[in-house]
Design an enzyme around this catalytic site. Structure first.
Site, PDB file in Angstrom:
ATOM      1  N   GLY A 146       0.629  -1.120   0.273  1.00 43.72           N
ATOM      2  CA  GLY A 146       0.143  -0.095   0.131  1.00 43.72           C
ATOM      3  C   GLY A 146       0.410   1.481   0.445  1.00 43.72           C
ATOM      4  O   GLY A 146       0.526   2.518  -0.007  1.00 43.72           O
ATOM      5  N   ARG A 147       2.459   1.173   0.122  1.00 43.59           N
ATOM      6  CA  ARG A 147       2.511   2.532  -0.144  1.00 43.59           C
ATOM      7  C   ARG A 147       4.260   1.774  -0.222  1.00 43.59           C
ATOM      8  O   ARG A 147       5.231   2.704   0.023  1.00 43.59           O
ATOM      9  CB  ARG A 147       2.815   2.529   1.864  1.00 43.59           C
ATOM     10  CG  ARG A 147       3.305   1.842   2.618  1.00 43.59           C
ATOM     11  CD  ARG A 147       3.727   2.853   4.174  1.00 43.59           C
ATOM     12  NE  ARG A 147       3.178   2.104   5.211  1.00 43.59           N
ATOM     13  CZ  ARG A 147       3.020   2.985   6.209  1.00 43.59           C
ATOM     14  NH1 ARG A 147       3.434   4.017   6.606  1.00 43.59           N
ATOM     15  NH2 ARG A 147       3.428   1.635   7.653  1.00 43.59           N
ATOM     16  N   ASP A 179      -2.975   6.773   2.977  1.00 38.42           N
ATOM     17  CA  ASP A 179      -2.545   7.638   2.070  1.00 38.42           C
ATOM     18  C   ASP A 179      -0.689   6.578   1.065  1.00 38.42           C
ATOM     19  O   ASP A 179      -0.794   8.438   0.264  1.00 38.42           O
ATOM     20  CB  ASP A 179      -1.656   8.991   3.185  1.00 38.42           C
ATOM     21  CG  ASP A 179      -0.793   8.923   3.867  1.00 38.42           C
ATOM     22  OD1 ASP A 179      -0.397   7.729   4.215  1.00 38.42           O
ATOM     23  OD2 ASP A 179      -0.624   9.930   4.703  1.00 38.42           O
ATOM     24  N   GLY A 180      -0.636   5.990   1.184  1.00 42.15           N
ATOM     25  CA  GLY A 180       1.111   5.515   1.074  1.00 42.15           C
ATOM     26  C   GLY A 180       2.417   6.580   1.316  1.00 42.15           C
ATOM     27  O   GLY A 180       3.211   5.984   0.600  1.00 42.15           O
ATOM     28  N   ARG A 237      14.703   0.386   1.077  1.00 43.22           N
ATOM     29  CA  ARG A 237      15.105  -1.023   1.548  1.00 43.22           C
ATOM     30  C   ARG A 237      15.744  -1.788   0.455  1.00 43.22           C
ATOM     31  O   ARG A 237      15.468  -1.581  -0.541  1.00 43.22           O
ATOM     32  CB  ARG A 237      13.472  -2.075   2.385  1.00 43.22           C
ATOM     33  CG  ARG A 237      12.740  -1.215   2.659  1.00 43.22           C
ATOM     34  CD  ARG A 237      11.939  -1.967   3.570  1.00 43.22           C
ATOM     35  NE  ARG A 237      10.831  -2.648   2.238  1.00 43.22           N
ATOM     36  CZ  ARG A 237       9.307  -2.446   3.754  1.00 43.22           C
ATOM     37  NH1 ARG A 237       9.690  -2.910   4.513  1.00 43.22           N
ATOM     38  NH2 ARG A 237       8.829  -3.097   2.893  1.00 43.22           N
ATOM     39  N   ARG A 244       6.110 -12.365   0.734  1.00 43.17           N
ATOM     40  CA  ARG A 244       6.103 -12.531   1.678  1.00 43.17           C
ATOM     41  C   ARG A 244       4.912 -14.365   1.413  1.00 43.17           C
ATOM     42  O   ARG A 244       4.703 -14.476   0.720  1.00 43.17           O
ATOM     43  CB  ARG A 244       5.070 -11.477   2.069  1.00 43.17           C
ATOM     44  CG  ARG A 244       6.081 -10.320   2.527  1.00 43.17           C
ATOM     45  CD  ARG A 244       5.153  -8.985   1.776  1.00 43.17           C
ATOM     46  NE  ARG A 244       5.786  -7.809   1.348  1.00 43.17           N
ATOM     47  CZ  ARG A 244       6.199  -6.811   2.792  1.00 43.17           C
ATOM     48  NH1 ARG A 244       5.506  -7.396   4.109  1.00 43.17           N
ATOM     49  NH2 ARG A 244       6.355  -6.285   2.563  1.00 43.17           N
ATOM     50  N   ASP A 314       1.562 -11.516   6.467  1.00 49.83           N
ATOM     51  CA  ASP A 314       1.547 -10.584   5.791  1.00 49.83           C
ATOM     52  C   ASP A 314       2.961 -10.537   5.526  1.00 49.83           C
ATOM     53  O   ASP A 314       3.765  -9.215   4.814  1.00 49.83           O
ATOM     54  CB  ASP A 314       0.471  -8.754   5.294  1.00 49.83           C
ATOM     55  CG  ASP A 314       0.753  -8.590   6.343  1.00 49.83           C
ATOM     56  OD1 ASP A 314      -0.132  -9.188   7.598  1.00 49.83           O
ATOM     57  OD2 ASP A 314       0.633  -7.769   6.133  1.00 49.83           O
ATOM     58  N   ASN A 315       4.094 -10.257   6.825  1.00 52.60           N
ATOM     59  CA  ASN A 315       5.291  -9.976   7.465  1.00 52.60           C
ATOM     60  C   ASN A 315       5.665 -10.606   7.501  1.00 52.60           C
ATOM     61  O   ASN A 315       7.231 -10.594   8.036  1.00 52.60           O
ATOM     62  CB  ASN A 315       4.731  -8.796   8.391  1.00 52.60           C
ATOM     63  CG  ASN A 315       4.429  -7.569   8.606  1.00 52.60           C
ATOM     64  OD1 ASN A 315       4.054  -6.865   7.900  1.00 52.60           O
ATOM     65  ND2 ASN A 315       3.234  -6.723   9.221  1.00 52.60           N
TER      66      ASN A 315
END
Ligand code: AMP
Ligand code: MG
Length: 569
Positions: A146-147, A179-180, A237, A244, A314-315
């Site tokens: 999402g961001r 908002d990303g 990163r 994931r 998801d992590n």
């Protein structure tokens, strides 16, 4: 870091001599390490990027930014959204050296524009990945980047390919109602901790740069109706892959099995060439490999006292890397039930001591998703491999922490269990206790009680730890420990060296990160710089930085950001 002859501009460079690549007589005018590296370091904007993921796998035909449900695609192409006034706040020299990328010289450098999402280098094909996930135990449906926006792939100097990904670079198809963007405090925490984890020897994604955007981002930090504008930031990163568990789960949830097979084959091809050529059982072998890697990651977390805080599927990285640094924390007082994440305050689902079993639960969700590709028996064997491997590594790491060769039998298990029980009884700093345990004199002649206990005094947060009753119990344990050491045969110097290699002196304590944030929000990055430097050598005593290895000060006990963190970032 190994320096290769091919990288060297100067055939008589002493660093190549040191690495054994060549043999000549070094002279006084020889280049320094940074001069040596400068010869082969290149500006980010001059590099040519690749993007195997986009080139070879199906994406969403729609390239707009608006939020939507995506089907039958692994990613959605999207351009980063520009920011107004980027400034480079931090740069990882060690990672940049591995990648051969020069530090940008000024904020108006083309490289800073790329790191802020205002420009692209050749070959970059930005995209946001589609994934879902189990959050706090329940299926959450489509989540996705999402961001985070992956820019492209680069070959490091060791020949390994890595992806560069911006976090906080604006909205994507997966931003839902957000908002990303990302705020400076959470971005600095991710930058600092992921680099520290790398130097601690914990498998992790890396961070190359931290850039402030010049734009404000509104966040309600405690979800209590007090939203405020905060400085925005972007972390670049770096990892071989950011896939994931959830990238597979979303495909299973929608019955997109052929796409799942394609994704898995491409992951194995790109990240596990050792498993090729493809054999019928390659998917099962890969799953077992992932289970083992996850066990390694978690065993390291337990060794160093790291609490991820949001172990949703998801992590969880499919390479067994620590990923998505959010409301993570570092154990101060040893407490298996501790979590820094206020969102998890009721359940303590992701507390320190639960991490090993949560990782297994997460692997089981992934196994469920993989059922169309891998038979049940093989998946169960993979989960068993996690249990066996975690147990093995946990014992090995704690043996190292205690300076013994192995946790060999039931007596050793009791010795360790009783110690952890003692540490939990009165507030005892996990990092300081184990580091100082190496300094307790353990030769048979050292019978002075005060001498035995003195090195450990610094680990206690309250006077409780120094009460006679508590001291007597600790002393009793130390004498048992001494008998165990005597039976083991390691001499004092060897024991200390072994312990110091397993027990870090420096970790990015929660309050230290907060001090770096407070300063950076005022435009001062020196606190962060110092932490980054010291945390490059976390197992070495650095007498001039003793203050960074001290207990958390009392003012930080209840301060937001130091003891409690929310997911708001
Ligand atoms: P996290 O808790 O950071 O792992 O994020 C969980 C999900 O929320 C992921 O799909 C993120 O991409 C998404 N997310 C978190 N923060 C934002 C944000 N500010 N804008 C858009 N998506 C976000
Ligand atoms: Mg996440």
């Amino acid at each position: 870091m190994r320096v290769d002859i091919e990288d060297c501009i100067e055939r008589s460079c002493p660093y190549c001599v040191a690495s054994g690549a060549i043999s000549v007589n070094a002279d006084a005018d020889a280049p320094t390490p940074s001069e040596h590296l400068a010869g082969s370091m290149r500006a980010l904007e001059t590099l040519q990027f690749d993007n195997r993921f986009v080139r070879s796998l199906p994406g969403d035909p729609n390239q707009e930014r608006h939020s939507r449900e995506v089907r039958n695609a692994l990613y959605s192409r999207v351009q980063p959204s520009p920011v107004s006034a980027p400034r480079l706040l931090a740069w990882s020299e060690p990672l940049a050296a591995e990648l051969g990328i020069q530090r940008p010289r000024a904020d108006d450098d083309a490289a800073v524009q790329i790191l802020a999402g205002n420009a692209l280098a050749a070959g970059m094909q930005p995209y946001a990945a589609r994934y879902g996930g189990h959050q706090f135990g329940s299926w959450a449906g489509q989540l996705g980047d999402g961001r985070a926006i992956t820019l492209g792939e680069l070959e490091g100097r060791d020949g390994q390919r890595v992806e560069l990904q911006l976090k906080g670079a604006g909205p994507t198809a997966y931003s839902r109602r957000s908002d990303g963007r990302a705020v400076l405090r959470s971005s600095l925490r991710e930058f600092l901790c992921s680099e520290a984890m790398h130097h601690l020897g914990v498998p992790t994604t890396r961070a190359l740069s931290l850039v402030s955007t010049g734009d404000q981002v509104v966040r309600d930090m405690l979800y209590d109706g007090n939203a405020r504008a905060e400085p925005g930031a972007i972390v670049t990163r770096v990892a071989p892959s950011f896939l994931r568990f959830g990238n597979f789960e979303i495909l299973a949830a929608h019955g997109e099995h052929e796409l799942m097979r394609q994704l898995l084959d491409s992951l194995i091809n790109d990240q596990h060439p050792e498993l090729a050529p493809a054999r019928a059982e390659v998917h099962g072998i890969w799953f077992e490999t992932l289970c083992r890697r996850t066990a390694l990651m978690i065993a390291h977390w337990m060794r160093v006292g790291f609490v991820h805080g949001v172990m949703n599927t998801d992590n969880m990285s499919v390479l067994g890397l620590t990923i998505d640094y959010g409301p993570y924390g570092w154990l101060e007082g040893f407490d298996p039930d501790w979590t820094p994440n206020t969102t998890d305050a009721g359940q303590h689902r992701y507390a320190f001591g639960r991490q090993p079993q949560i990782a297994l639960w997460n692997l089981s969700r992934l196994a469920g998703a993989l059922m169309p590709l891998i038979d049940r028996e093989t998946l169960e064997a993979g989960l068993d491999a996690y249990r066996v491997e975690y147990d093995r590594l946990h014992r090995a790491f704690y043996a190292g922490k205690l300076g013994i060769a192995a946790i060999a039998d039931a007596d050793d298990e009791r010795l360790l269990g009783d110690l952890l029980g003692l540490l939990g009884e009165v507030e005892t700093d996990y990092t300081i206790f184990f580091r100082r345990l190496a300094q307790v004199p353990m030769t048979a002649s050292s019978d002075d009680e005060a001498q035995l206990l003195e090195p450990l005094d610094a680990a206690f947060y309250t006077a409780e730890g120094r009460q006679p009753e508590q001291r007597a119990r600790l002393l009793d344990w130390l004498l048992r420990y001494r008998r165990r050491l005597a039976a083991g045969g390691l001499d004092e110097a060897a024991r200390r060296a072994r312990m110091d290699a397993h027990n870090p002196k420096y970790v990015p304590r929660n309050y230290l990160a907060q001090l770096a944030i407070d300063a950076a929000e005022q435009g001062d990055t020196s606190v962060l710089e110092r932490l980054l430097q010291v945390l490059q050598r976390p197992y070495e005593d650095q007498p001039e930085h003793e203050d960074l290895a001290a207990r958390r000060p009392e003012w930080a006990r209840h301060r937001v950001g130091c003891s409690a963190l929310s997911c708001s970032s």
